[in-house]
Design an enzyme around this catalytic site. Structure first.
Site, short mmCIF file in Angstrom:
data_model
loop_
_atom_site.label_atom_id
_atom_site.label_comp_id
_atom_site.label_asym_id
_atom_site.label_seq_id
_atom_site.Cartn_x
_atom_site.Cartn_y
_atom_site.Cartn_z
N SER A 158 0.84 -1.19 0.00
CA SER A 158 0.00 0.00 0.00
C SER A 158 0.88 1.24 0.00
O SER A 158 1.66 1.44 -0.92
CB SER A 158 -0.94 -0.05 1.20
OG SER A 158 -2.04 0.78 1.01
N ASP A 203 -10.19 -3.81 -4.96
CA ASP A 203 -9.57 -2.97 -3.94
C ASP A 203 -10.06 -1.52 -4.08
O ASP A 203 -9.81 -0.87 -5.10
CB ASP A 203 -8.04 -3.03 -4.11
CG ASP A 203 -7.29 -2.32 -3.00
OD1 ASP A 203 -7.92 -1.59 -2.22
OD2 ASP A 203 -6.07 -2.52 -2.90
N HIS A 237 -8.27 -4.93 -0.87
CA HIS A 237 -6.99 -4.40 -0.41
C HIS A 237 -6.22 -5.38 0.47
O HIS A 237 -4.99 -5.37 0.49
CB HIS A 237 -7.25 -3.11 0.37
CG HIS A 237 -6.03 -2.29 0.64
ND1 HIS A 237 -5.32 -1.68 -0.37
CD2 HIS A 237 -5.39 -1.98 1.79
CE1 HIS A 237 -4.30 -1.01 0.16
NE2 HIS A 237 -4.32 -1.18 1.46
#
Length: 713
Positions: free
Chosen positions: A567, A653, A688
């Protein structure tokens, strides 16, 4: 009792589009480059065609990339299976958590061998008059997940009388939940007809109504609604709405069941509204009007004499936070003046007050000093205090589950890079601690086999950057293969923590290291602020300095060094790679936030506007735009012999859209002069957080570790 994910600091982000000081021109031909014109700069994006989630061509491309991963890594199948077996063999698959006592009930989680998900259970606690009751499985996630490739229980909320359970599930990975009501005694579940909601909920004290949160069209949680049991969802009442796209909304309940909090927050600003939990129809009371850059949270306490007060944890006039208190009556008048609050824990320049917890006679202060967490115990009336000492210097300690404040027993968690997590109980009167449980590690694990320490790198501007390390003591002389992990954003701190999967690297002679770069929160608020906005590049030069220090120490070599992050940590990895692609032998970037500028100019995407407080707004600030163009991984790929790379994404995501890693990989391949693989794996049914079943997650991790072992051998 509520279990739900907090998103304020966990959101690592996505988005694209334009407005303000520039414009976004979309060329009509499908595979022609899209052109961005902003701040007198014209930039073509040749891979913008990937930004079409519904396109059959895009789906076919992602599937072909997944096939490429399978084919490329096929020679590692035996290694991958061996590592999976190692992980599985160290985990006690049938296990249960330490029960949490609440109103005479013990709540706990349980796992069973061969089952992907856990079960949420309870039983009546034993007393002098009553023996311990039989187990009741409140929710079995395996049953709820049956038939779904992805499953997330985002809301698990027990009513105050312990008769009902409100829960929300997501089976797509988009972090939008469907709500269900379970009558625990009857064992009957029914859908409530409420779908597409965000995480967060709060019951009233009679169990007849609850609050929940709805997102807007960009999936930003922005409204709080009230539902009355037995009513049609169409009659639900809007309780609160936040129109400013830079703020999220959440709900939660005080531990003593006195008030429901409606929290409004951006990355750097907070505002809290209160509703009495006895009556959710009361209009929300604002505690303190928001002021940009001021963060605060509050907690209610009823004293032994029946009086009540609120405590406020805030950075107002205190960069590293302080603790204030005020009479409850004054706070409930709304927008209480600052001079009503009195200070009980002052600001300190060398210590960050990370949080606090109140008990019958003591408060527990969670502090961060010199990069590490510590617990300070203070007697509420006398003010006498002391630091709780821990067994290892490089370790982490933090509060555990403490569902009631009317106690002199405090539960906390302890772990280090080589010590499995412990759940401990601490007697605040006698200072005696008891280990209630330590995570079992099977297969003959002995923490004395491993070592951990902390060293310091020197950044280009002379600042010292801490590095955590762990390794196996009996390995031969170096240099050794090494994985350097980092994050460096949102003031998040990567504290010393244990990983069962990591043992598979350490047992193969690896060093595992964590770089505490600026932009994270390890060394206080100033450490965070020194690595954001126009100064974001410091995160990347810090990370590069960590890599060079590990090499200089003789710990590893460039050919044996990998960097890993996910991320916002994927941004860290990608931008550091661009600084010097020859410095690394392998890269793992999981759901990486790498298309920074195109993301941060698209106000139609979730999180973009709220993220301006973290990264800056390139639509309104030329200096922010220029800083982003200097480091955005996607925009700064250059011709080089790139290391072996394993890049992941999630089709659903909502935080980092799948096309960011996909576009980045294509650009990397275009500029790669070497022959090492640059792989893209997209989870086609996840978001995610990747695979949700534990066996699936272990297999995913085994694949990444096999890739690293092979690439660095």
């Amino acid at each position: 009792m509520t279990t739900q994910r907090s998103d304020k600091s966990a959101s690592k982000r996505a988005g694209r589009s334009c407005g303000g000081a520039g414009r976004l021109e979309v060329v009509s031909t499908e595979h022609d480059a899209r052109v961005r014109e902003l701040w007198d700069e014209r930039v073509e994006d040749p891979y913008a065609w990937l930004e079409q989630p519904e396109s059959p061509e895009v789906a076919a491309f992602l599937e072909s990339e997944n096939d490429r991963v399978i084919q490329t890594l096929a020679p590692l199948n035996d290694l991958k299976e061996a590592i999976f077996d190692e992980i599985k063999g160290r985990v006690q698959e049938t296990d249960l958590s330490v029960p949490i006592l609440k109103d005479g009930w013990e709540y706990y989680g349980r796992t069973e061998e061969g089952r992907q998900y856990g079960m949420h259970c309870r039983r009546l606690a034993a007393t002098d008059q009553v023996s311990q009751g039989p187990e009741v499985v409140v929710l079995d996630e395996n049953e709820l997940a049956d038939g779904h490739d992805y499953f997330d229980l985002g809301i698990y909320d027990i009513s105050k009388d312990h008769s009902l359970c409100l829960f929300g599930i997501d089976t797509d990975g988009d972090e939008q939940y469907r709500l269900f009501l379970l009558d625990i005694e009857k064992g009957s579940t029914k859908p409530l007809g409420i779908e597409g909601v965000s995480s967060g909920s709060a019951w009233n004290n009679t169990g007849t109504s609850f609050l929940y949160v709805r997102p807007d069209e960009t999936q930003r949680p922005h409204q709080v609604w009230r539902h009355v049991l037995g009513s049609h969802p169409g009659t639900d009442v809007l309780v609160f709405e936040e129109p400013d796209a830079q703020y999220f909304v959440g709900v939660g309940k005080e531990r003593d069941d006195s008030y429901v909090h409606i929290g409004v927050g951006s990355a750097v600003t907070d505002e809290t509204h209160l509703i009495p939990a006895d009556d959710l129809t009361v209009a929300p009371i604002r505690v303190r009007e928001r002021s940009f850059g001021t963060e605060y949270s509050i907690a209610h306490r009823t004293d032994s004499d029946g009086s009540s007060r609120f405590f406020m944890h805030t950075n107002r006039d205190a960069q590293n936070f302080r603790l204030l208190e005020a009479p409850a009556a004054a706070v409930l008048d709304g927008d209480v003046a600052d001079d009503v609050w009195s200070e009980i824990v002052p600001h300190r320049h060398d210590v960050t007050l990370a949080g606090f917890d109140m008990f019958r006679s003591h408060m527990v202060l969670v502090e961060r000093s010199n990069g590490l967490l510590q617990l300070r115990i203070r007697h509420i009336e006398s003010g006498d205090e002391y630091l709780m000492q821990q067994a290892e210097e490089v370790s982490t300690v933090y509060p555990g589950a403490n569902p009631t404040s009317d106690t002199d027993s405090f539960r906390f968690m302890y772990a280090s890079m080589i010590t499995p997590p412990m759940v401990c109980s601490y007697d605040l009167l006698t200072q005696e601690r008891t280990v209630l449980k330590q995570t079992p590690v099977l297969g003959g694990f002995d923490s004395a086999t491993y070592a951990t320490d902390r060293i310091w790198a020197t950044a280009p501007d002379g600042v010292k950057v801490p590095i955590l390390r762990a390794w196996r003591r009996d390995r031969g002389p170096g240099p050794h293969p090494c994985v350097l992990y980092g994050y460096g954003a949102y003031e998040a701190a990567i504290d010393p923590g244990f990983s069962i999967a990591r043992l598979s690297l350490l047992d193969r002679g690896f060093t595992f290291a964590v770089g505490h770069v600026r932009g994270g929160g390890e060394l206080g608020r100033s450490w965070y602020e020194a690595g954001k906005y126009e100064n974001k590049v410091r995160s990347f030069t810090d990370f590069e300095a960590c890599a060079r220090e590990l090499i200089a120490q003789g710990d590893t070599t460039p050919a044996q060094l990998a960097i890993r992050g996910g991320s916002a940590g994927g941004l860290l990895v990608g931008a550091t790679l661009n600084l010097d692609p020859t410095l690394f032998g392998a890269v793992v970037a999981e759901v990486p936030f790498v298309d920074v500028i195109n993301t941060m100019i698209d106000t139609t995407q979730q999180l973009t506007q709220i993220e301006w407080d973290e990264w800056g707004n390139p639509l309104e600030s030329k200096s922010v735009y220029e800083a982003m163009t200097s480091y955005s991984p996607y925009e700064n790929v250059r011709e080089a012999d790139y290391p072996a790379m394993f890049v992941t994404g999630g089709l659903n995501d909502p935080r980092v859209r799948f096309w960011e890693p996909a576009k980045w990989v294509l650009r990397l391949r275009e500029q790669n002069t070497g022959e090492r693989p640059i792989l893209l794996k997209t989870e086609m049914g996840a978001g995610h957080f990747g695979s949700t079943g534990r066996y699936d997650a272990w297999r995913d991790e085994a694949e990444v570790l096999a890739f690293l072992v092979d690439a660095l051998s």
